[in-house]
Design an enzyme around this catalytic site. Structure first.
Site, mmCIF file in Angstrom:
data_model
loop_
_atom_site.group_PDB
_atom_site.id
_atom_site.type_symbol
_atom_site.label_atom_id
_atom_site.label_comp_id
_atom_site.label_asym_id
_atom_site.label_seq_id
_atom_site.Cartn_x
_atom_site.Cartn_y
_atom_site.Cartn_z
ATOM 1 N N LYS A 46 49.628 44.310 45.776
ATOM 2 C CA LYS A 46 50.795 44.667 46.612
ATOM 3 C C LYS A 46 51.482 45.974 46.206
ATOM 4 O O LYS A 46 52.675 46.153 46.432
ATOM 5 C CB LYS A 46 51.838 43.530 46.640
ATOM 6 C CG LYS A 46 51.313 42.142 46.912
ATOM 7 C CD LYS A 46 50.242 42.072 47.953
ATOM 8 C CE LYS A 46 50.686 42.413 49.347
ATOM 9 N NZ LYS A 46 49.488 42.567 50.238
ATOM 10 N N HIS A 101 41.719 45.323 41.191
ATOM 11 C CA HIS A 101 42.931 44.899 40.484
ATOM 12 C C HIS A 101 42.632 44.600 39.010
ATOM 13 O O HIS A 101 43.452 44.018 38.317
ATOM 14 C CB HIS A 101 43.501 43.614 41.101
ATOM 15 C CG HIS A 101 43.996 43.746 42.509
ATOM 16 N ND1 HIS A 101 44.686 44.842 42.973
ATOM 17 C CD2 HIS A 101 43.917 42.887 43.564
ATOM 18 C CE1 HIS A 101 45.002 44.653 44.244
ATOM 19 N NE2 HIS A 101 44.539 43.488 44.621
ATOM 20 N N SER A 131 56.889 41.703 48.300
ATOM 21 C CA SER A 131 55.695 41.855 49.130
ATOM 22 C C SER A 131 54.703 40.719 48.849
ATOM 23 O O SER A 131 54.125 40.115 49.758
ATOM 24 C CB SER A 131 55.048 43.215 48.833
ATOM 25 O OG SER A 131 53.891 43.391 49.571
HETATM 26 P P1 A3P Z 1 55.173 45.378 52.074
HETATM 27 O O1 A3P Z 1 54.713 43.955 52.042
HETATM 28 O O2 A3P Z 1 56.369 45.618 51.209
HETATM 29 O O3 A3P Z 1 55.355 45.903 53.455
HETATM 30 P P2 A3P Z 1 48.428 46.265 48.869
HETATM 31 O O4 A3P Z 1 47.568 47.035 49.791
HETATM 32 O O5 A3P Z 1 48.294 46.704 47.445
HETATM 33 O O6 A3P Z 1 48.222 44.798 49.059
HETATM 34 O O7 A3P Z 1 49.959 46.601 49.218
HETATM 35 C C1 A3P Z 1 50.500 46.195 50.439
HETATM 36 C C2 A3P Z 1 51.868 46.819 50.583
HETATM 37 O O8 A3P Z 1 51.701 48.235 50.850
HETATM 38 C C3 A3P Z 1 52.634 46.242 51.772
HETATM 39 O O9 A3P Z 1 54.028 46.273 51.394
HETATM 40 C C4 A3P Z 1 52.302 47.258 52.865
HETATM 41 O O10 A3P Z 1 53.175 47.254 53.950
HETATM 42 C C5 A3P Z 1 52.375 48.540 52.057
HETATM 43 N N1 A3P Z 1 51.701 49.660 52.759
HETATM 44 C C6 A3P Z 1 50.450 49.719 53.216
HETATM 45 N N2 A3P Z 1 50.225 50.876 53.869
HETATM 46 C C7 A3P Z 1 51.384 51.585 53.811
HETATM 47 C C8 A3P Z 1 51.804 52.848 54.312
HETATM 48 N N3 A3P Z 1 50.998 53.632 55.034
HETATM 49 N N4 A3P Z 1 53.081 53.241 54.068
HETATM 50 C C9 A3P Z 1 53.924 52.462 53.365
HETATM 51 N N5 A3P Z 1 53.589 51.245 52.869
HETATM 52 C C10 A3P Z 1 52.320 50.803 53.090
#
Ligand code: A3P
Length: 293
Positions: A46, A101, A131
């Site tokens: 996340k 990860h 998140s």
């Molecule tokens: P949120 O749940 O706070 O919205 P991962 O890919 O490591 O699982 O992380 C997911 C998080 O990154 C999510 O956070 C997602 O919305 C955010 N995310 C993914 N793409 C993004 C982007 N282009 N800009 C900002 N946040 C992004």
């Protein structure tokens, strides 16, 4: 090896998602042949993994930038230990990109040749927690939590996929000299995506024209990724991984400081205390809010 809960699988002290992890990959990680031009995106869950997968895909694949090819981002930069599409990593054309990860001590030994590159993307742990809380309640293969309070306990104890945030980032940072690694924060990407893309290009020694950089930045915005099925993984979660409801999204809010809408004052103080103890003297800047709301 021992077992941790129903959904997690603990191997050498680190929690994987039980049903998805390719344990033969993890067990044989030291025999995995690393190529000089491999790039690993390493994150705690996340923290901006999918975002960085998309940025790398846009930087390297013209067909991805122009949307003339329909390969999902997941297959451009597949998860190393969760090779859900069973891609043949050994025969993948160069340069190969992986997301992972893994903690530093389970990473392929070949990365220590310092030629292959690692992008370590980190995010402030309060937003990671929020998140992760929403994600765990959406994705069927993770343990749901009824309240932030309950999830915070599990997060702080490391009883989640990825184990403890503090150990993950500290471990990678303290062993940074063993690897060719660049640390970039989610918040820096949020504050100035163009500069972050240029920093990534510089690290990867990839020169792009101004115009191409503009396209990469434009396609990597939250709004554009959210409406692009190749990049937002909603279908992968719904059709392949399994979700508990139709309301969730991989790209949920994409902001910094959402923890302020979720933590009570008491929870915040408790978190701060633990953070200060665990991260004392840690030099990487952690950005809790960028005043964007
Ligand atoms: P949120 O749940 O706070 O919205 P991962 O890919 O490591 O699982 O992380 C997911 C998080 O990154 C999510 O956070 C997602 O919305 C955010 N995310 C993914 N793409 C993004 C982007 N282009 N800009 C900002 N946040 C992004």
């Amino acid at each position: 090896m021992d077992n941790t809960g129903e959904k997690l699988f603990k191997y050498k002290g680190y929690n994987f998602e039980r049903s998805l992890v390719k344990i033969h990959i993890v067990e044989n990680v030291d025999n995995f042949e690393i190529r000089d031009d491999d790039v690993f995106i390493i994150t705690y869950p996340k923290s901006g993994t999918i975002w960085t997968q998309q940025i790398l895909s846009l930087i390297y694949f013209e067909g991805h930038r122009n949307r003339t090819e329909d390969t999902v981002t997941m297959d451009r930069a597949p998860f190393f230990e969760y090779n859900t599409h069973n891609l043949d990593f050994t025969n993948m054309p160069s340069p190969r990109f992986f997301a992972s990860h893994l903690p530093y001590y389970l990473a392929p030994k070949g990365l220590k040749n310092k030629r292959a590159k690692i992008l370590y993307i980190y995010r402030n742990p309060k937003d990671v927690l929020v998140s992760f809380f929403h994600f765990s309640n959406w994705v069927a293969r993770l343990e749901p939590a009824d309240t932030i309070e309950h999830f915070m306990e599990k997060f702080l104890d490391g009883e989640v996929l990825g184990s403890r945030w503090f150990d993950h980032i500290r471990g990678w940072y303290e062993h940074r000299h063993d690897f060719n690694i660049q640390f970039i924060s989610y918040e820096d990407m949020k504050k100035d995506l163009r500069s972050a893309v240029l920093k990534i290009c510089k690290f990867l020694k990839k020169e792009l024209s101004e115009e191409v950089v503009d396209t990469v930045v434009q396609q990597a915005t939250f709004q554009n990724m959210k409406t692009n099925p190749q990049a937002n993984y909603n279908d992968i979660i719904k059709n392949e991984i399994g979700s508990r409801n139709d309301e969730g999204h991989f790209l949920r809010k994409g902001i910094t400081g959402d923890w302020k809408h979720h933590f009570t004052v008491e929870q915040n103080e408790r978190f701060d205390k633990i953070f200060q103890k665990e991260m004392k003297d840690f030099p990487l800047p952690i950005i809790w809010d960028i005043n964007e709301e």
